[in-house]
Design an enzyme around this catalytic site. Structure first.
Site, PDB file in Angstrom:
ATOM      1  N   LYS A 122      -8.123  36.211   7.664  1.00 45.10           N
ATOM      2  CA  LYS A 122      -8.657  34.999   8.279  1.00 45.10           C
ATOM      3  C   LYS A 122      -8.764  35.234   9.773  1.00 45.10           C
ATOM      4  CE  LYS A 122      -7.856  30.218   9.517  1.00 45.10           C
ATOM      5  NZ  LYS A 122      -6.846  29.209   9.874  1.00 45.10           N
ATOM      6  N   GLN A 123      -9.953  34.982  10.325  1.00 41.76           N
ATOM      7  CA  GLN A 123     -10.184  35.230  11.750  1.00 41.76           C
ATOM      8  C   GLN A 123     -11.075  34.150  12.345  1.00 41.76           C
ATOM      9  OE1 GLN A 123      -9.450  36.105  14.834  1.00 41.76           O
ATOM     10  NE2 GLN A 123      -9.123  38.225  14.134  1.00 41.76           N
TER      11      GLN A 123
END
Length: 349
Positions: free
Chosen positions: A237-238
């Site tokens: 997740k970014q």
């Protein structure tokens, strides 16, 4: 289905027709119905891990596509419960969080040990649970940023969760300790047959310059992704890249001129494609954050989903844009995001 072109407005042509040249689509491993069989099965993950991952991919409106839509609600600790739930107090009650994820058609719901544990017997068999095991405790003075363990992997497993999530603040004073803790937790999760999701966030005041916030720079966030897949996160997740050139701007680490002259441009899809490339060319899926709630949330969410999908990402994880609205509007927003991934006219760039 939503009218994606209308919601994108003047940006529609640029976002829907752009073609990535620096990192071509054919060089990537991409999400799809047979992602686990064709891609993930080549890894060292066990059969129970693959089964858990498949369970996540098969749930919700995106089930069977290889894409994921996850509702994350850990902001009650990260930002304080008041800051998070005052706009819609019903979400102080964890049951409404899980109901929002179910009725919103999500593949899974990610939240704290306490939130998910409080309703586990009622819902753990109805939607995949992802227990976020560490958090930044906002009730510290002076304020500081340090992810600390709030839960164990075993507690998540005993609850019936399919996976765990964790955050590392790369670049922070305590990032090395966080890296060691999370790496050990991910290894334990894999031994127990659980999927691992890593929030790969940058956190250092030096990453902000006069002109740009390089916490969302493609090159620095891309390197954070590469560190995340190194400890065998199954999904990264970014935050979506908004700028570039962080390595040179803050004078940290090493980079190469081709990153900026050949592999990327200023186009947001190219910047996100570089984030995907750092996830082993898409072998590990990239999901981007939905961002804070504000004006034009639906339009912003659709834009983010289009960029992620066309860049080769695996989906979106959107929280505040959904739960800080009336329940029905939150459901509508989550399903609108999913419509982007279901729309075959939104192709890879």
């Amino acid at each position: 289905m939503i009218d994606i072109q209308a919601l994108l407005g003047e940006q529609a042509e640029s976002l829907l027709t752009h073609k990535c040249q620096g990192i071509p689509t054919e060089t990537l491993t991409l999400p799809g119905p047979d992602y686990i069989r064709d891609s993930f099965a080549a890894t060292d993950r066990s059969i129970p891990v693959m089964r858990s991952f498949q369970q996540l991919l098969d749930a919700g409106r995106l089930g069977g596509t290889g894409y994921v839509s996850i509702l994350p609600v850990d902001q009650g600790i990260e930002h304080s419960a008041g800051a998070s739930f005052a706009p819609n107090p019903m979400y102080f009650d964890p049951e409404h969080i899980v109901r929002l994820a179910i009725e919103g058609g999500c593949n899974g719901v990610a939240s704290t040990l306490g939130v998910l544990g409080s309703v586990a017997r009622r819902y753990a068999h109805k939607i995949p649970f992802i227990v976020k095991i560490n958090h930044n405790d906002a009730l510290v003075y002076p304020n500081q940023y340090d992810q600390r363990l709030f839960a164990s992997v075993r507690q998540a497993y005993d609850m019936g969760a399919v996976g765990i999530g964790a955050t590392i603040y790369f670049g922070s004073d305590t990032s090395r300790r966080q890296l060691e803790e999370v790496s050990e937790a991910f290894a334990e999760a894999h031994r127990l047959g659980m999927v691992t999701i890593l929030w790969c966030y940058l956190r250092n005041s030096a990453f902000k310059t006069d002109n740009d916030d390089h916490h969302v720079s493609a090159d620095l966030s891309g390197q954070a992704n590469y560190l995340g897949v190194t400890i065998e996160a199954d999904i990264i997740k970014q935050k979506m890249a908004e700028t570039n050139g962080g390595f040179n701007a803050v004078n940290v680490g090493k980079t190469h001129a081709d990153v900026y002259q050949k592999l990327t441009t200023e186009h947001p899809i190219d910047l996100t494609r570089y984030q995907v490339a750092n996830c082993y060319m898409g072998r590990i899926g990239l999901i981007n954050s939905g961002g804070a709630s504000g004006e034009n949330d639906l339009e912003q969410a659709i834009k983010t989903a289009v960029i992620n999908k066309r860049a080769g990402g695996m989906g979106l994880i959107s929280g505040r844009k959904a739960f800080q609205k009336p329940f029905a509007e939150g459901v509508e927003l989550l399903q609108a995001i999913q419509d982007v991934y279901l729309d075959k006219s939104v192709t890879l760039a």
